[in-house]
Design an enzyme around this catalytic site. Structure first.
Site, mmCIF file in Angstrom:
data_model
loop_
_atom_site.group_PDB
_atom_site.id
_atom_site.type_symbol
_atom_site.label_atom_id
_atom_site.label_comp_id
_atom_site.label_asym_id
_atom_site.label_seq_id
_atom_site.Cartn_x
_atom_site.Cartn_y
_atom_site.Cartn_z
ATOM 1 N N LYS A 280 102.453 42.247 -60.879
ATOM 2 C CA LYS A 280 102.964 40.981 -60.365
ATOM 3 C C LYS A 280 102.610 39.835 -61.321
ATOM 4 C CE LYS A 280 104.822 42.304 -56.452
ATOM 5 N NZ LYS A 280 104.359 41.830 -55.153
ATOM 6 N N ASP A 376 103.638 46.735 -56.551
ATOM 7 C CA ASP A 376 102.582 47.140 -57.483
ATOM 8 C C ASP A 376 101.482 47.945 -56.807
ATOM 9 O OD1 ASP A 376 101.876 44.918 -55.983
ATOM 10 O OD2 ASP A 376 100.598 44.057 -57.543
ATOM 11 N N ASP A 411 89.380 45.600 -47.186
ATOM 12 C CA ASP A 411 90.714 45.024 -47.158
ATOM 13 C C ASP A 411 91.614 45.838 -46.229
ATOM 14 O OD1 ASP A 411 92.542 43.009 -48.530
ATOM 15 O OD2 ASP A 411 93.623 44.866 -48.965
ATOM 16 N N ASN A 412 92.206 45.157 -45.260
ATOM 17 C CA ASN A 412 93.187 45.779 -44.354
ATOM 18 C C ASN A 412 92.737 47.126 -43.776
ATOM 19 O OD1 ASN A 412 95.085 43.697 -44.617
ATOM 20 N ND2 ASN A 412 95.953 44.598 -46.460
ATOM 21 N N GLU A 440 88.397 43.035 -42.838
ATOM 22 C CA GLU A 440 89.394 41.981 -43.057
ATOM 23 C C GLU A 440 90.646 42.432 -42.317
ATOM 24 O OE1 GLU A 440 92.889 40.163 -45.186
ATOM 25 O OE2 GLU A 440 92.289 42.260 -45.295
ATOM 26 N N LYS A 550 95.144 35.169 -56.997
ATOM 27 C CA LYS A 550 95.340 36.619 -57.017
ATOM 28 C C LYS A 550 96.195 37.057 -58.201
ATOM 29 C CE LYS A 550 97.028 36.745 -52.847
ATOM 30 N NZ LYS A 550 97.658 37.268 -51.608
#
Length: 691
Positions: A280, A376, A411-412, A440, A550
């Site tokens: 990205k 990605d 994360d998630n 998170e 990011k």
């Protein structure tokens, strides 16, 4: 009887014999029911931390009119009693009893409720009715002699309690003593205290035992600061425009600044190699230009490795150890992002294609959260080879633990099977109990709650979007009472993913308001770097920062933070938090109603058994929620935490000192406040009860 009738009758008898009696749990002699807290029917441990009190409740009752009493008892992993407290009826008429237990060491514990028939309370109740009325007076005191002799057997020799009971027994036994004198001796404060300390118990009943896991304090209390190591020390060539990445060593030089603001956890996003395929570009664009560093969440490259490696532009494991070492020298822990996903270039893609989801055309499915697409990133498929994935992820996490990481911001986690987390967290609780996992998980409440139930120590929360008074009040009560035994909250005003409209539009005042609410509303709070610079411009059409870190390097000039005062405020808030145990506690929160919907107030308390000096610590918070205009209100204080009542003349009952301004006020139960978003936007008040 006909053949048909005989067969029918036999079938009925056979059917009756084959129906097993239903399973049931026998009710104890003194019924103890509806015990809380408990998770998964008492099979999963509820949460506590060292020196943090937690409430135990149960519905307890009995037949007839005889009195009973109850205690909550805490035992450690070896079965030794480490705390035992009387339970009080907190809902008269509903027989709901409560007691607060306080563990002192980390590790597995269990609690139970014990109830018993209380012959002293029963005798005293009857005696106080019969003796003044002259009913069965001789029998009343004959019963007392038997009771007090039994009590002597249960009190320590040469103790004050034994002396009190013995002295009362001497008076009760005197035949010529007046009944009122005997009764006075039997119900003196000393005797009551003796029976409370060493009760005579009959018909002793116990609940089952319920598990509690006691974590170290950081699982409850922490001030987090997030930074991207690649941005710290990053430089751009003025002629070519090419960037040179910051490194873990340059990031280590910024830790003094972070620690100087009072933060005790430094959180960094993934430091692993970043893939090239579908990398990205700036602002999440699908096209990266040369020099774009890519998203650190697109983990893995063919050349540099995956989750067990470090992005070469950041340095080496030696550099990582330097970063962690410097953080530890400054009294901070390092929290590392654990993102279980891969770039298309991750070694796992070639080595374990079964760990990913294949589409009908043979390609691997990239991550999606419609309408968002993450070209990605490949998500892991945990169902094709669950054991293989589990072993590899556990190996990776243990690698980073070996390099000094003690906290993981996951994360998630809600996009992975809950059973996976349950197993991993259970094993780490045994093998690495010092390691803390934060979820998170901005997701549905059942998932958030269940992640806490299966072992996550902390969770991100909906606080970020709670802006109005009623929303804030309801959410504070939810996280401090309803869910506190399973989920510990972390309050963040913003993250690298989230920039709310309130912060976007409200300027410095909005940033101050949200920081104050986060720092005082939750024992764990966090700030994403740039907050002190009031970075509040959003990418059009999105609730996230424009030029998001990011996807690019973002070096900052933090000297500007001194000009707007935000760094000073953050430092002050962390200082106040460290000074007041009340702000390091989750469960004791009460709401103070106000006359203005734009002013919110709440009180937080640390119980005497939670403080070093054995004295209750209390803080009253009052905040103007309007970032644009001054507001005033009457605050209607809930006095229950202080155990006091209003004065008959409306005079002052507490002395409060504003920890932000240093001003001291004398308040009654309904003080007036005036708060200015461009001056003093809040009160954070320590409390002294006036005698």
């Amino acid at each position: 009887m006909s053949t048909l009738q005989h067969k029918t009758s036999s079938a009925r008898r056979s059917s009756r014999r084959s129906v097993a009696a239903p399973d049931f749990v026998a009710v104890s002699r003194i019924p103890i029911v509806e015990v809380s807290p408990q998770l998964l029917d008492g099979t999963a441990p509820v949460k506590s931390t060292v020196d943090e009190s937690f409430p135990v409740q149960a519905t307890i009752f009995r037949e007839g009119h005889d009195k009973f009493a109850a205690r909550a008892v805490l035992v450690d992993g070896a079965g030794h009693t480490v705390d035992s407290v009387p339970m009080c009826d907190v809902s008269p008429g509903l027989f709901r009893f409560e007691g607060w237990l306080t563990p002192r060491v980390p590790g597995p514990h269990r609690f139970f409720v014990e109830a018993w028939s209380d012959p002293y309370a029963t005798w005293l109740h009857n005696a106080e009715i019969k003796v003044p009325a002259g009913i069965d007076v001789g029998l009343v005191f004959a019963e007392a002699e038997v009771l007090f002799k039994a009590a002597l057997k249960g009190t320590p020799v040469r103790s004050g309690e034994r002396a009190a009971i013995r002295d009362a027994l001497t008076v009760i036994s005197k035949r010529r003593a007046l009944p009122e004198v005997k009764l006075a001796a039997a119900r003196s404060e000393e005797v009551r205290a003796a029976f409370a300390a060493y009760p005579v118990k009959e018909l002793v009943s116990r609940s089952r035992e319920y598990p509690v896991f006691v974590d170290r304090v950081r699982a409850l209390v922490g001030s987090w600061y997030e930074l991207f190591p690649r941005s710290v020390g990053a430089t751009r060539d003025s002629e070519s425009g090419e960037w040179t990445s910051g490194t873990l060593r340059t990031a280590a030089t910024d830790l003094d600044r972070v620690a100087g603001m009072g933060f005790d956890v430094v959180y960094i996003p993934p430091v692993h190699p970043i893939g090239l395929t579908n990398r990205k570009g700036r602002n999440n664009s699908l096209t990266a230009v040369p020099g774009d560093p890519g998203s650190p969440y697109a983990i893995g490259s063919d050349a540099a490795g995956g989750h067990d490696a470090i992005e070469p532009s950041l340095g080496t494991f030696e550099d990582f150890d330097v970063f962690v070492g410097r953080a530890h020298e400054l009294g901070m822990e390092v929290a590392l992002d654990l993102a279980l996903q891969c770039s298309p270039d991750h070694p796992w893609v070639k080595e374990h294609p079964e760990w990913f989801t294949a589409r009908p055309d043979g390609t691997i499915a990239y991550a999606e959260n419609p309408p968002k697409k993450y070209q990605d990133i490949y998500p892991l498929n945990f169902d094709n080879d669950p054991e293989g994935i589990y072993k590899e992820i556990k190996r990776v996490v243990e690698l980073w633990v070996a390099h000094g990481v003690t906290i993981f911001r996951v994360d998630n986690p809600h996009t992975k099977p809950v059973g996976f987390w349950q197993r991993l967290l259970a094993e780490f609780r045994v093998e690495h109990p010092e390691v803390i996992f934060l979820a998170e998980a901005f997701t549905n409440p059942p998932m958030m709650q269940t992640l806490g139930t299966v072992g996550f120590h902390q969770s991100y929360t909906y606080f970020t979007w709670r802006n109005e008074r009623q929303e804030i009040e309801e959410y504070l009560m939810e996280v401090s009472h309803e869910s506190s035994h399973r989920m510990r909250p972390a309050f963040w005003p913003t993250t690298h993913d989230i920039l709310t409209p309130y912060i976007q539009r409200g300027g410095i005042s909005a940033a101050a308001i949200r920081a104050i609410l986060a720092a005082t509303g939750s024992p764990t709070w966090g700030i994403y770097n740039g907050y002190e610079l009031i970075e509040n411009i959003a990418r059009p059409g999105a609730e996230e920062h424009i030029d998001n870190e990011k996807y690019e390097f973002k070096p900052r000039n933090y000297a500007l933070a001194e000009q707007n005062g935000m760094a000073t405020l953050l430092t002050m808030l962390n200082s106040i938090r460290s000074k007041h145990k009340a702000l390091q506690r989750l469960r004791n929160v009460t709401i103070n109603p106000t006359s203005n919907d734009k002013i919110v107030s709440f009180t937080k308390v640390a119980r005497p058994e939670e403080t070093a000096d054995g004295v209750m610590d209390a803080v009253i918070v009052v905040v103007n929620l309007d970032p644009y205009a001054s507001r005033d209100a009457t605050v209607y204080l809930d006095l229950s935490p202080f155990g006091i009542s209003p004065r008959w003349d409306g005079g002052p009952i507490i002395e409060v000192t504003d920890e932000m301004s240093g001003e001291t006020y004398l308040w009654n139960e309904a003080p007036y406040v005036h708060l200015d978003p461009h001056g003093q936007v809040a009160h954070v008040l320590s409390v002294k009860v006036l005698s």
